[in-house]
Design a protein around this motif. Structure first.
Motif, PDB file in Angstrom:
ATOM      1  N   LYS A  69      27.262  80.614   7.403  1.00 57.80           N
ATOM      2  CA  LYS A  69      26.289  79.943   6.548  1.00 57.80           C
ATOM      3  C   LYS A  69      25.417  78.956   7.324  1.00 57.80           C
ATOM      4  O   LYS A  69      24.264  78.722   6.968  1.00 57.80           O
ATOM      5  N   SER A  70      25.978  78.385   8.394  1.00 52.09           N
ATOM      6  CA  SER A  70      25.281  77.291   9.082  1.00 52.09           C
ATOM      7  C   SER A  70      24.624  77.696  10.400  1.00 52.09           C
ATOM      8  O   SER A  70      23.861  76.909  10.961  1.00 52.09           O
ATOM      9  N   ARG A  71      24.898  78.909  10.913  1.00 54.47           N
ATOM     10  CA  ARG A  71      24.412  79.254  12.254  1.00 54.47           C
ATOM     11  C   ARG A  71      22.881  79.252  12.325  1.00 54.47           C
ATOM     12  O   ARG A  71      22.308  78.810  13.322  1.00 54.47           O
ATOM     13  N   GLU A  72      22.215  79.743  11.293  1.00 53.35           N
ATOM     14  CA  GLU A  72      20.752  79.782  11.326  1.00 53.35           C
ATOM     15  C   GLU A  72      20.177  78.370  11.368  1.00 53.35           C
ATOM     16  O   GLU A  72      19.249  78.085  12.147  1.00 53.35           O
ATOM     17  N   ALA A  73      20.735  77.475  10.541  1.00 53.62           N
ATOM     18  CA  ALA A  73      20.256  76.094  10.525  1.00 53.62           C
ATOM     19  C   ALA A  73      20.557  75.394  11.846  1.00 53.62           C
ATOM     20  O   ALA A  73      19.752  74.584  12.331  1.00 53.62           O
ATOM     21  N   ALA A  74      21.719  75.711  12.439  1.00 56.53           N
ATOM     22  CA  ALA A  74      22.082  75.100  13.723  1.00 56.53           C
ATOM     23  C   ALA A  74      21.105  75.519  14.812  1.00 56.53           C
ATOM     24  O   ALA A  74      20.648  74.690  15.614  1.00 56.53           O
ATOM     25  N   CYS A  75      20.776  76.802  14.849  1.00 61.08           N
ATOM     26  CA  CYS A  75      19.825  77.291  15.845  1.00 61.08           C
ATOM     27  C   CYS A  75      18.458  76.672  15.628  1.00 61.08           C
ATOM     28  O   CYS A  75      17.773  76.268  16.583  1.00 61.08           O
ATOM     29  N   ARG A  76      18.050  76.571  14.365  1.00 63.14           N
ATOM     30  CA  ARG A  76      16.758  75.965  14.049  1.00 63.14           C
ATOM     31  C   ARG A  76      16.705  74.517  14.521  1.00 63.14           C
ATOM     32  O   ARG A  76      15.721  74.088  15.134  1.00 63.14           O
ATOM     33  N   LEU A  77      17.763  73.766  14.263  1.00 58.78           N
ATOM     34  CA  LEU A  77      17.790  72.361  14.685  1.00 58.78           C
ATOM     35  C   LEU A  77      17.704  72.244  16.200  1.00 58.78           C
ATOM     36  O   LEU A  77      16.965  71.413  16.735  1.00 58.78           O
ATOM     37  N   PHE A  78      18.457  73.090  16.910  1.00 57.47           N
ATOM     38  CA  PHE A  78      18.466  73.031  18.372  1.00 57.47           C
ATOM     39  C   PHE A  78      17.078  73.329  18.937  1.00 57.47           C
ATOM     40  O   PHE A  78      16.587  72.622  19.826  1.00 57.47           O
ATOM     41  N   ILE A  79      16.436  74.384  18.412  1.00 65.58           N
ATOM     42  CA  ILE A  79      15.101  74.736  18.881  1.00 65.58           C
ATOM     43  C   ILE A  79      14.117  73.604  18.601  1.00 65.58           C
ATOM     44  O   ILE A  79      13.325  73.205  19.474  1.00 65.58           O
ATOM     45  N   GLU A  80      14.152  73.071  17.397  1.00 69.23           N
ATOM     46  CA  GLU A  80      13.205  72.018  17.029  1.00 69.23           C
ATOM     47  C   GLU A  80      13.403  70.769  17.875  1.00 69.23           C
ATOM     48  O   GLU A  80      12.425  70.117  18.279  1.00 69.23           O
ATOM     49  N   GLU A  81      14.660  70.447  18.180  1.00 73.61           N
ATOM     50  CA  GLU A  81      14.920  69.254  18.991  1.00 73.61           C
ATOM     51  C   GLU A  81      14.415  69.459  20.410  1.00 73.61           C
ATOM     52  O   GLU A  81      13.785  68.560  20.989  1.00 73.61           O
ATOM     53  N   TYR A  82      14.685  70.650  20.991  1.00 72.62           N
ATOM     54  CA  TYR A  82      14.212  70.871  22.352  1.00 72.62           C
ATOM     55  C   TYR A  82      12.683  70.899  22.387  1.00 72.62           C
ATOM     56  O   TYR A  82      12.070  70.341  23.310  1.00 72.62           O
ATOM     57  N   CYS A  83      12.055  71.536  21.414  1.00 72.45           N
ATOM     58  CA  CYS A  83      10.594  71.587  21.377  1.00 72.45           C
ATOM     59  C   CYS A  83      10.006  70.186  21.203  1.00 72.45           C
ATOM     60  O   CYS A  83       8.964  69.862  21.795  1.00 72.45           O
ATOM     61  N   ARG A  84      10.662  69.347  20.407  1.00 67.60           N
ATOM     62  CA  ARG A  84      10.189  67.975  20.232  1.00 67.60           C
ATOM     63  C   ARG A  84      10.220  67.215  21.551  1.00 67.60           C
ATOM     64  O   ARG A  84       9.286  66.472  21.885  1.00 67.60           O
ATOM     65  N   LEU A  85      11.286  67.410  22.322  1.00 70.06           N
ATOM     66  CA  LEU A  85      11.436  66.696  23.585  1.00 70.06           C
ATOM     67  C   LEU A  85      10.477  67.216  24.655  1.00 70.06           C
ATOM     68  O   LEU A  85       9.963  66.451  25.469  1.00 70.06           O
ATOM     69  N   SER A  86      10.247  68.518  24.662  1.00 66.58           N
ATOM     70  CA  SER A  86       9.564  69.151  25.796  1.00 66.58           C
ATOM     71  C   SER A  86       8.116  69.547  25.545  1.00 66.58           C
ATOM     72  O   SER A  86       7.349  69.750  26.495  1.00 66.58           O
ATOM     73  N   GLY A  87       7.747  69.725  24.282  1.00 71.06           N
ATOM     74  CA  GLY A  87       6.428  70.254  23.986  1.00 71.06           C
ATOM     75  C   GLY A  87       6.363  71.770  24.026  1.00 71.06           C
ATOM     76  O   GLY A  87       5.307  72.366  23.806  1.00 71.06           O
ATOM     77  N   MET A  88       7.481  72.415  24.298  1.00 71.53           N
ATOM     78  CA  MET A  88       7.550  73.880  24.307  1.00 71.53           C
ATOM     79  C   MET A  88       7.435  74.395  22.879  1.00 71.53           C
ATOM     80  O   MET A  88       7.737  73.679  21.914  1.00 71.53           O
ATOM     81  N   THR A  89       6.999  75.644  22.708  1.00 67.87           N
ATOM     82  CA  THR A  89       6.917  76.242  21.378  1.00 67.87           C
ATOM     83  C   THR A  89       8.108  77.176  21.130  1.00 67.87           C
ATOM     84  O   THR A  89       8.720  77.691  22.071  1.00 67.87           O
ATOM     85  N   GLU A  90       8.413  77.392  19.863  1.00 68.00           N
ATOM     86  CA  GLU A  90       9.499  78.314  19.511  1.00 68.00           C
ATOM     87  C   GLU A  90       9.212  79.719  20.020  1.00 68.00           C
ATOM     88  O   GLU A  90      10.119  80.422  20.474  1.00 68.00           O
ATOM     89  N   SER A  91       7.958  80.123  19.966  1.00 67.41           N
ATOM     90  CA  SER A  91       7.587  81.442  20.437  1.00 67.41           C
ATOM     91  C   SER A  91       7.901  81.634  21.914  1.00 67.41           C
ATOM     92  O   SER A  91       8.375  82.700  22.330  1.00 67.41           O
ATOM     93  N   GLU A  92       7.677  80.592  22.748  1.00 69.35           N
ATOM     94  CA  GLU A  92       7.987  80.672  24.172  1.00 69.35           C
ATOM     95  C   GLU A  92       9.477  80.895  24.393  1.00 69.35           C
ATOM     96  O   GLU A  92       9.878  81.616  25.318  1.00 69.35           O
ATOM     97  N   ILE A  93      10.306  80.269  23.566  1.00 69.81           N
ATOM     98  CA  ILE A  93      11.757  80.416  23.688  1.00 69.81           C
ATOM     99  C   ILE A  93      12.200  81.820  23.276  1.00 69.81           C
ATOM    100  O   ILE A  93      12.939  82.494  23.998  1.00 69.81           O
TER     101      ILE A  93
END
Length: 279
Positions: A215-239
């Motif tokens: 139930k939580s894996r999708e939200a966990a992945c979303r949070l991780f991506i958003e946090e890294y993108c916030r820190l780095s300026g990278m986009t989700e598409s690049e990942i």
């Protein structure tokens, strides 16, 4: 000097070494000496840059096996912490934010003595796993060649099992630097995402924990991506562009369940077909 065995990995065993403050990572006899030298050199380089890693002391040989003596780090892996907190979403979120922060710190490090090329190394690791055809492997290599190339420090094995949290202060320590390279940081981030999205939990995992993880894996992945993108300026598409080669790398490890291998192989085939149509 060799003490009790305290851990075992796919390529090595870890023992106490000469007292309470050091361990030795003894590689299996089939590990090429140049690979051991590479890990030692990479670890030394990133430690000297001040990154959160275990201090490497020296290369040793014990009963014909190559080894590296490290500072001993007592603590849990990030994976074990996440499993322990499967029912506490806020605590899981904190751990994932920590991983994003550590990876970002690694990726912005400059003037480090790591020279391995990311794409060349990744192709070598993928090899020729039985679950992928020769044509599929060739397509993956072609896909890797077309991905955006960079020259930033990458950990190269960003599996959350390689992030330790010290018992004494909770500080994060990244281990296993054999595959460190210069390349695109999106690959490290994608490796974590592929694990979160496609992992198959061990059969002994309690049913309620499995249910919560699904139930939580999708939200966990979303949070991780958003946090890294916030820190780095990278986009989700690049990942997500790096999912194909990092899924192939996971398959090639031979360390995941058959069901997970099947999931990853299906994802690779679907994305290769989509990429082919879009070209």
């Amino acid at each position: 000097m060799l003490g009790a065995r305290i851990a075992e990995g796919s390529s090595c065993e870890v023992y106490e070494w000469g007292g309470p403050d050091k361990i030795v990572k003894l590689f299996h006899a089939d590990t090429p000496p140049h690979a051991v030298e590479l890990e030692y050199g990479n670890n030394k380089a990133v430690w000297e840059c001040g990154l959160p890693v275990a201090r490497p002391y020296e290369r040793v040989t014990w009963e014909g096996r190559d080894g590296i003596v490290f500072e001993r780090i007592d603590g849990d892996t990030l994976v074990s912490r996440l499993f322990a907190k499967l029912h506490r979403q806020e605590a899981m979120d904190n751990e994932l934010r920590l991983l994003a922060d550590v990876l970002h710190r690694i990726h912005r490090t400059t003037h480090v003595g790591v020279v391995t090329d990311q794409k060349t190394n990744l192709k070598g690791i993928i090899g020729r796993p039985a679950s992928l055809t020769t044509d599929e492997i060739a397509a993956i290599h072609d896909y890797i060649d077309r991905l955006p190339a960079k020259r930033q420090l990458c950990q190269g094995d960003a599996n959350p099992n390689n992030l330790l949290l010290r018992d004494e202060d909770g500080q994060a320590v990244m281990i296993d630097w054999m595959h460190a390279s210069l390349g695109n940081p999106a690959a490290d981030v994608a490796e974590v995402c592929v694990m979160l999205e496609f992992a198959v939990l061990p059969p002994e995992t309690p049913a309620d924990a499995k249910q919560h993880f699904e139930k939580s894996r999708e939200a966990a992945c979303r949070l991780f991506i958003e946090e890294y993108c916030r820190l780095s300026g990278m986009t989700e598409s690049e990942i997500r562009d790096w999912y194909i080669p990092l899924a192939a790398r996971s398959i090639a490890s031979g360390a995941i369940p058959e069901e997970q291998t099947a999931r990853l192989a299906a994802m690779i085939r679907e994305r290769l077909q989509t990429t082919k149509r879009d070209r």
